[in-house]
Design a protein around this motif. Structure first.
Motif, PDB file in Angstrom:
ATOM      1  N   ILE A  35       1.186  -0.742   0.149  1.00  0.00           N
ATOM      2  CA  ILE A  35      -0.176  -0.046   0.442  1.00  0.00           C
ATOM      3  C   ILE A  35       0.681   1.243   0.017  1.00  0.00           C
ATOM      4  CG2 ILE A  35      -1.628   1.151   1.279  1.00  0.00           C
ATOM      5  CD1 ILE A  35      -2.759  -1.249   2.435  1.00  0.00           C
ATOM      6  N   THR A  36       1.537   0.687   0.837  1.00  0.00           N
ATOM      7  CA  THR A  36       2.410   1.890   0.725  1.00  0.00           C
ATOM      8  C   THR A  36       3.556   2.435  -0.803  1.00  0.00           C
ATOM      9  OG1 THR A  36       3.435   1.768   2.851  1.00  0.00           O
ATOM     10  CG2 THR A  36       4.943   3.753   1.748  1.00  0.00           C
ATOM     11  N   ARG A  37       3.491   1.425  -1.632  1.00  0.00           N
ATOM     12  CA  ARG A  37       4.288   1.686  -2.372  1.00  0.00           C
ATOM     13  C   ARG A  37       3.842   2.114  -3.574  1.00  0.00           C
ATOM     14  NH1 ARG A  37       7.138  -3.502  -5.910  1.00  0.00           N
ATOM     15  NH2 ARG A  37       7.973  -2.648  -7.706  1.00  0.00           N
ATOM     16  N   HIS A  38       2.551   1.875  -3.253  1.00  0.00           N
ATOM     17  CA  HIS A  38       1.728   2.051  -4.750  1.00  0.00           C
ATOM     18  C   HIS A  38       0.271   2.398  -4.065  1.00  0.00           C
ATOM     19  CE1 HIS A  38       2.986  -1.499  -7.266  1.00  0.00           C
ATOM     20  NE2 HIS A  38       3.527  -2.556  -6.471  1.00  0.00           N
ATOM     21  N   ASP A  97       1.078   9.385  -2.956  1.00  0.00           N
ATOM     22  CA  ASP A  97       1.026  10.259  -1.549  1.00  0.00           C
ATOM     23  C   ASP A  97       0.556  11.555  -0.923  1.00  0.00           C
ATOM     24  OD1 ASP A  97       3.529   8.438  -1.489  1.00  0.00           O
ATOM     25  OD2 ASP A  97       4.745  10.020  -2.758  1.00  0.00           O
ATOM     26  N   LYS A  98      -0.655  12.016  -1.559  1.00  0.00           N
ATOM     27  CA  LYS A  98      -1.278  12.536  -1.720  1.00  0.00           C
ATOM     28  C   LYS A  98      -2.879  12.655  -0.453  1.00  0.00           C
ATOM     29  CE  LYS A  98       0.831  16.577  -4.321  1.00  0.00           C
ATOM     30  NZ  LYS A  98       0.890  18.027  -4.951  1.00  0.00           N
ATOM     31  N   THR A  99      -3.615  11.763  -1.463  1.00  0.00           N
ATOM     32  CA  THR A  99      -4.433  11.533  -1.064  1.00  0.00           C
ATOM     33  C   THR A  99      -4.677  10.081  -0.964  1.00  0.00           C
ATOM     34  OG1 THR A  99      -5.291  10.834  -3.805  1.00  0.00           O
ATOM     35  CG2 THR A  99      -5.736  13.280  -3.072  1.00  0.00           C
ATOM     36  N   GLY A 100      -3.925   8.726  -1.238  1.00  0.00           N
ATOM     37  CA  GLY A 100      -3.769   7.599  -0.753  1.00  0.00           C
ATOM     38  C   GLY A 100      -4.273   7.373   0.714  1.00  0.00           C
ATOM     39  N   PRO A 101      -4.763   5.940   0.465  1.00  0.00           N
ATOM     40  CA  PRO A 101      -5.104   5.572   2.186  1.00  0.00           C
ATOM     41  C   PRO A 101      -4.384   5.280   2.858  1.00  0.00           C
ATOM     42  CG  PRO A 101      -4.452   4.099   0.478  1.00  0.00           C
ATOM     43  CD  PRO A 101      -4.084   5.110  -0.401  1.00  0.00           C
ATOM     44  N   ASP A 102      -4.638   5.054   4.103  1.00  0.00           N
ATOM     45  CA  ASP A 102      -3.392   5.412   5.756  1.00  0.00           C
ATOM     46  C   ASP A 102      -2.865   4.238   4.854  1.00  0.00           C
ATOM     47  OD1 ASP A 102      -1.928   6.383   8.126  1.00  0.00           O
ATOM     48  OD2 ASP A 102      -3.266   4.406   9.075  1.00  0.00           O
ATOM     49  N   PRO A 103      -1.501   4.017   4.863  1.00  0.00           N
ATOM     50  CA  PRO A 103      -0.884   2.455   5.269  1.00  0.00           C
ATOM     51  C   PRO A 103      -1.431   1.425   6.214  1.00  0.00           C
ATOM     52  CG  PRO A 103       0.462   3.273   3.969  1.00  0.00           C
ATOM     53  CD  PRO A 103      -0.435   4.719   4.718  1.00  0.00           C
ATOM     54  N   LEU A 104      -1.091   1.621   7.637  1.00  0.00           N
ATOM     55  CA  LEU A 104      -1.731   1.223   8.888  1.00  0.00           C
ATOM     56  C   LEU A 104      -2.469   0.436   8.402  1.00  0.00           C
ATOM     57  CD1 LEU A 104      -0.371  -0.232  11.166  1.00  0.00           C
ATOM     58  CD2 LEU A 104      -0.174   1.618  12.301  1.00  0.00           C
ATOM     59  N   LYS A 105      -3.543   1.450   9.088  1.00  0.00           N
ATOM     60  CA  LYS A 105      -5.290   1.305   8.794  1.00  0.00           C
ATOM     61  C   LYS A 105      -5.127   0.771   7.871  1.00  0.00           C
ATOM     62  CE  LYS A 105     -10.017   3.759   9.267  1.00  0.00           C
ATOM     63  NZ  LYS A 105     -10.649   4.491   9.263  1.00  0.00           N
TER      64      LYS A 105
END
Length: 576
Positions: free
Chosen positions: A526-529, A532-540
């Protein structure tokens, strides 16, 4: 005189409905069977029915009733007569319609027609007296007796018919005459665009479709029209065009009218139902507007110059801006639609539980009333233009791709709310020009797979991609409800890249089940894809997806990756 319990049913059902090349065939097959069941219910007496509670909606093919013991024979006689009368009305309507088209018939044609339009169904029924007001004992006896009768009764396949077989069933002889013993040549002649008034929307020209008598009843009987698969695939898109580019749509419509004027129509008009767009949805696809396509599929000799003007006008719709976001264009219509099959879970077991209550007859009737309320509600969830069948605990409909899962969830939620019982759904996603019978078969198979999920209350989807592969996913409804819509929105808004779904598929081979390792891998991807501005929180998001994975059949990471691929597929409107 005491009452007896009657359970009545007839067949074939699924095979009769499945004999369909078009949505109209599917709709009419279902409608005919429902009207036969309705006629049987009225002959039994609506006040005598336990299930269904009434005949307001599509009647199911299994009827349960309490009837006077001394009237059993006369009621069954009335039932058979009523069903035959309904069928004969459809047959007569079709024959009159065929005569209006001046189709050639003779003694050979008539012999085939008479042979094939005899009542095609087999009736099964059983009764038992309700002794000492023991409804449970009577119901159990009748159900077991009927099951035994259906298992032991031999099906008469009849004599094999000579000649070319019809296009819908592939089993019966297609209609033909003595002058045209080859059915393909007969239907090529009768649908020749130069001499016939039979539009391609009724029967494909050049002998590409050959109908037997039953197929002709489905196509020619006086019936309400049903949308084509192309119109269904493009239905939501058409609403968007009307809202954002009504002028461009009007110009394209007028250009089509000039090209396909009276006597040269490729589709029957729909002026009364939709004056803004009186054509089939197929004309919203650029690939339809070629001289070869129109010639091969519709028998139309299109002028290339005029056709280029039509293509230009359609292109103006594609490139028209959306009012809420002028930088975004309307684009092309989705090429995929969905077939949804919904069915109540563990209905037999629920009836068995009702039979254990102090007043099982009233409990059974009350449950039938609850199911009837669901059938009353279904058309407000699935508009009637998409509904094929809505009766009992069953729903069958064809839907635009983006509607399928949300409406399936609403249906099953409403079923639970009104009946207290869960329901599962099977969905097939198919290209609008692909085989309808294959899509229907996939939807039925998906429903069976959903029923295998522990605890049921599940959904299974088979996406029949034109590239050849079939994507299959299963899940309990809870996981879908909590995650899927959000994933579709993320892919559509490019908050997650398309590669996320496919890279997750690769990672699933190394980490095959849900757990801490899988969540860590999801977080990395998730972090990779993500944007950066509007993407979801990777942990959540990784936590949510890992929780969904652990609830999937086999806690399968690959199953989750397939759901991600499906979300991306729907977000792109069926884009490969």
């Amino acid at each position: 005189m005491s009452d007896s319990l009657l359970i009545f049913t007839f067949s074939p059902i699924q095979s009769f409905i499945a004999e369909a090349r078009r949505a109209q065939d599917l709709f009419m097959g279902s409608r005919i069977l429902s009207r036969l069941a309705e006629a049987a219910g009225k002959a039994i007496g609506e006040r005598n029915l336990v299930y269904p509670a009434d005949l307001h909606n599509d009647a199911p093919n299994v009827l349960v009733a309490c009837i006077p013991e001394d009237q059993i024979s006369s009621i069954i006689t009335k039932v058979n007569a009523a069903m035959e009368a309904v069928w004969n009305r459809y047959v007569d309507d079709a024959r009159k319609s065929i005569e209006k088209f001046n189709m050639q018939t003779d003694d050979t044609w008539d012999e085939i027609w008479e042979r094939q339009t005899k009542p095609f169904w087999q009736v099964y029924w059983a009764t038992a007296p309700i002794k000492d007001n023991d409804y449970k004992a009577a119901y159990t006896t009748v159900r077991d007796t009927l099951d035994a009768v259906k298992r032991s009764r031999l099906f008469d396949a009849g004599k094999a018919e000579d000649g070319r077989k019809d296009s819908l069933s592939g089993k019966r002889a297609a209609l033909h005459t003595r002058d045209y013993p080859d059915a393909r040549k007969y239907w090529a002649h009768e649908t020749d665009p130069k001499i016939t008034k039979i539009f391609a929307s009724k029967v494909h020209p050049f002998g590409k479709e050959m109908l037997d008598a039953i197929g002709a009843v489905k196509r020619f009987s006086d019936n309400e029209p049903f949308l084509s698969t192309s119109s269904i695939a493009a239905a939501d898109y058409l609403l968007r065009v009307k809202a954002n580019a009504p002028i461009a749509l009007g110009k394209y419509r007028d250009e089509l009218r000039g090209q396909f004027s009276e006597g040269n129509k490729i589709f029957e008009p729909r002026e009364e139902s939709d004056p803004d767009w009186p054509f089939d949805g197929d004309l919203l696809y650029m690939e339809t507007l070629t001289t070869k396509k129109l010639k091969d599929d519709y028998g139309v000799e299109a002028d290339k110059g005029k056709l280029d003007l039509c293509r230009k006008k359609l292109g103006e719709i594609y490139f028209a801006p959306l009012l809420e976001n002028p930088k975004e264009k309307i684009g092309e219509p989705p090429k995929y639609y969905a077939i949804l099959v919904m069915d109540g879970d563990n209905m037999g077991k629920h009836i068995d539980d009702l039979l254990k209550l102090d007043d099982p007859k009233t409990a059974h009737k009350d449950f039938s009333v609850a199911i009837g309320k669901f059938s009353d509600r279904a058309p407000s969830i699935i508009t009637r233009e998409f509904l094929i069948y809505n009766g009992g605990d069953d729903v069958l409909c064809l839907l635009p791709l983006v509607y399928a899962l949300p409406l399936a969830q609403k249906l099953t939620n409403e079923f639970k709310k009104l009946t207290g019982n869960n329901a599962s759904a099977g969905i097939a996603i198919s290209h609008h020009q692909s085989s309808l019978d294959a899509a229907l078969g996939a939807a039925r198979e998906a429903e069976k797979e959903a029923k295998k999920v522990d605890g049921k209350n599940a959904v299974c989807i088979h996406a029949l991609k034109r590239s050849g592969e079939t994507l299959k996913v299963r899940s309990a409804w809870d996981g879908v409800r909590e995650n899927f819509d959000a994933l579709v929105k993320m892919f559509k808004a490019d908050e997650l890249s398309s590669r996320f779904a496919y890279d997750t598929k690769q990672s699933a081979y190394a980490v095959p089940v849900g757990g801490e390792m899988w969540q860590a891998e999801l977080k990395r991807l998730i972090t990779r894809h993500r944007d950066d501005k509007t993407g979801p929180d990777p942990l959540k998001l990784s936590g949510q997806l890992n929780n969904w994975t652990t609830a999937l059949p086999g806690q399968s990471a690959e199953e989750l990756s397939n759901w991600l691929i499906l979300a991306r597929f729907i977000a792109q409107g069926g884009g490969e």
